[in-house]
Design a protein around this motif. Structure first.
Motif, short mmCIF file in Angstrom:
data_model
loop_
_atom_site.label_atom_id
_atom_site.label_comp_id
_atom_site.label_asym_id
_atom_site.label_seq_id
_atom_site.Cartn_x
_atom_site.Cartn_y
_atom_site.Cartn_z
N ALA A 157 0.84 -1.21 0.00
CA ALA A 157 0.00 0.00 0.00
C ALA A 157 0.87 1.26 0.00
O ALA A 157 0.57 2.23 -0.72
CB ALA A 157 -0.92 0.00 1.22
N LEU A 158 1.95 1.24 0.79
CA LEU A 158 2.85 2.39 0.84
C LEU A 158 3.51 2.63 -0.52
O LEU A 158 3.64 3.78 -0.96
CB LEU A 158 3.92 2.19 1.92
N GLU A 159 3.94 1.57 -1.17
CA GLU A 159 4.56 1.70 -2.49
C GLU A 159 3.57 2.24 -3.51
O GLU A 159 3.91 3.09 -4.33
CB GLU A 159 5.14 0.36 -2.96
N TYR A 160 2.34 1.74 -3.46
CA TYR A 160 1.30 2.26 -4.35
C TYR A 160 1.09 3.76 -4.12
O TYR A 160 1.00 4.54 -5.07
CB TYR A 160 -0.03 1.54 -4.11
N GLY A 161 1.01 4.15 -2.85
CA GLY A 161 0.79 5.56 -2.52
C GLY A 161 1.93 6.44 -3.00
O GLY A 161 1.71 7.50 -3.58
N TYR A 172 -0.45 5.66 -7.16
CA TYR A 172 -1.57 4.75 -7.38
C TYR A 172 -2.46 4.75 -6.13
O TYR A 172 -2.53 3.77 -5.38
CB TYR A 172 -1.07 3.34 -7.66
N PHE A 173 -3.17 5.85 -5.93
CA PHE A 173 -3.90 6.02 -4.68
C PHE A 173 -5.07 5.04 -4.54
O PHE A 173 -5.34 4.56 -3.44
CB PHE A 173 -4.37 7.47 -4.55
N ASN A 222 -4.60 9.47 4.46
CA ASN A 222 -3.66 10.21 3.59
C ASN A 222 -3.92 9.91 2.12
O ASN A 222 -3.87 10.82 1.27
CB ASN A 222 -2.21 9.84 3.94
N ALA A 223 -4.17 8.63 1.81
CA ALA A 223 -4.44 8.25 0.42
C ALA A 223 -5.73 8.89 -0.08
O ALA A 223 -5.81 9.35 -1.23
CB ALA A 223 -4.51 6.73 0.30
N ARG A 239 -5.26 2.01 -5.70
CA ARG A 239 -4.72 0.70 -5.33
C ARG A 239 -4.29 0.69 -3.86
O ARG A 239 -4.48 -0.30 -3.15
CB ARG A 239 -3.53 0.36 -6.22
N ALA A 240 -3.68 1.81 -3.42
CA ALA A 240 -3.26 1.92 -2.02
C ALA A 240 -4.46 1.80 -1.10
O ALA A 240 -4.43 1.09 -0.08
CB ALA A 240 -2.54 3.25 -1.78
N ILE A 241 -5.56 2.50 -1.47
CA ILE A 241 -6.78 2.45 -0.66
C ILE A 241 -7.33 1.03 -0.59
O ILE A 241 -7.75 0.56 0.48
CB ILE A 241 -7.84 3.42 -1.25
N HIS A 242 -7.32 0.34 -1.71
CA HIS A 242 -7.82 -1.05 -1.77
C HIS A 242 -7.05 -1.95 -0.81
O HIS A 242 -7.65 -2.72 -0.03
CB HIS A 242 -7.71 -1.58 -3.20
N GLU A 243 -5.71 -1.84 -0.84
CA GLU A 243 -4.88 -2.70 0.02
C GLU A 243 -5.04 -2.35 1.49
O GLU A 243 -5.07 -3.22 2.36
CB GLU A 243 -3.41 -2.59 -0.38
N LEU A 244 -5.17 -1.06 1.79
CA LEU A 244 -5.32 -0.63 3.17
C LEU A 244 -6.66 -1.07 3.75
O LEU A 244 -6.76 -1.43 4.93
CB LEU A 244 -5.16 0.90 3.26
#
Length: 322
Positions: free
Chosen positions: A142-146, A150-151, A177-178, A153-158
């Motif tokens: 998620a951090l790497e996506y953010g 790729y916000f 944050n995302a 995708r980050a939201i999906h993983e979080l």
């Protein structure tokens, strides 16, 4: 000075002098009328001055933003990604238009994607497939996506992570944050408010982030209440101190703004950006001597960064007027 301002100034002086003369002659009623007219003219002069000053400040902000963007793009083209990111972030701090801010954020996202090899994201995606309930890997992905912009995708993983671990503070903070970075401000508020209600170890971060959202929506009193609570929880929170200073500036409490910036300097004595902020406020207030002292302190640090250059230019300008 425009012709209209010149006429207003003449009218102001006329009614002021006439009012003072009538007062000395004990014609109090007539003196009152004349001085009220003078006050009205003075307020109009002040309005014109404020408009002109705001126009000049906007022009300067635009010029400085363009200078930083030009340097950021140059360093990017030269492959110096760290310097490029630094100038993009400086431009982001100067820009006044929300539209331009969004455009800069897009460029920063693209740059960060280049700085973070896509292979690293692919490796983490494979790791998640092997261990779909591994909280640490989910958070890393998620951090790497953010960071790569790729916000969604980050939201999906979080969200997946929070389903597995509902009280995971860092995941909740990163989720807010995302949401904020992707422009989903109401969702960001919900995430931050959930973190605040938990009153856990990252409470200062949740409060600071909630304050920053209120600040950007120009709810300054609400923003100030959140940032004060953040600082009550963690008096050493530099970002919160800086935000508090900015809020005080917007509500015209400039002495409090200086005090907040000076608290930042008590933690990091060589922060040239903050030194220049204090110098700018003193300059706006007309205390040029105070500003000159700070500009000289900046030069003495010999950082040779953009703030060192700005201090040098300021000193040259004022010394040329002596």
């Amino acid at each position: 000075m425009s012709w209209k301002q010149y006429l207003l100034s003449k009218e102001y002086n006329y009614h002021k002098e006439n009012g003072e003369r009538l007062y000395k002659e004990s014609s109090l009623g007539e003196a009152r009328i004349e001085l009220e007219i003078a006050l009205e003219k003075l307020q109009k002069i002040k309005t014109y001055e404020e408009k002109n000053l705001l126009k000049l400040l906007n022009t300067i902000s635009l010029d400085l933003t363009e200078q930083n963007l030009s340097k950021a793009r140059y360093y990017w083209s030269e492959g110096d990604l760290e310097n490029s990111l630094s100038y993009f972030q400086s431009a982001l701090g100067l820009v006044r238009s929300d539209l331009n801010r969004d455009e800069i954020l897009i460029e920063i996202s693209k740059l960060k994607l280049e700085m973070t090899p896509i292979e690293e994201i692919k490796d983490l995606e494979l790791a998640v497939k092997k261990e779909p309930e591994n909280i640490n890997i989910l958070l890393d992905l998620a951090l790497e996506y953010g960071l790569s912009g790729y916000f969604d995708r980050a939201i999906h993983e979080l969200k997946k992570l929070l389903t597995l671990s509902p009280n995971h503070e860092e995941a909740l903070l990163r989720l807010g944050n995302a949401y904020q970075d992707s422009g989903r401000y109401h969702d960001a508020i919900d995430a931050y408010q959930t973190g605040i209600s938990q009153n856990a170890s990252l409470i200062d971060q949740f409060l600071y982030r909630r304050a920053s959202l209120s600040f950007f929506s120009q709810e300054f009193e609400l923003s100030l209440s959140f940032v004060k609570k953040s600082l009550d929880s963690n008096p050493m929170h530099l970002d919160a101190l800086i935000l508090q200073a900015k809020i005080y500036e917007r509500v015209d409490q400039l002495e409090n703004a200086i005090d907040s910036y000076e608290k930042v300097l008590s933690i990091d004595k060589e922060d040239t950006k903050i030194m220049m902020e204090i110098a700018r406020i003193w300059e706006d207030l007309g205390y040029i001597k105070n500003s000159r002292d700070i500009w000289r302190e900046v030069l003495a640090l010999k950082t040779e960064d953009i703030y060192w250059e700005a201090a040098s230019e300021k000193l040259r300008f004022y010394e040329s007027m002596i």
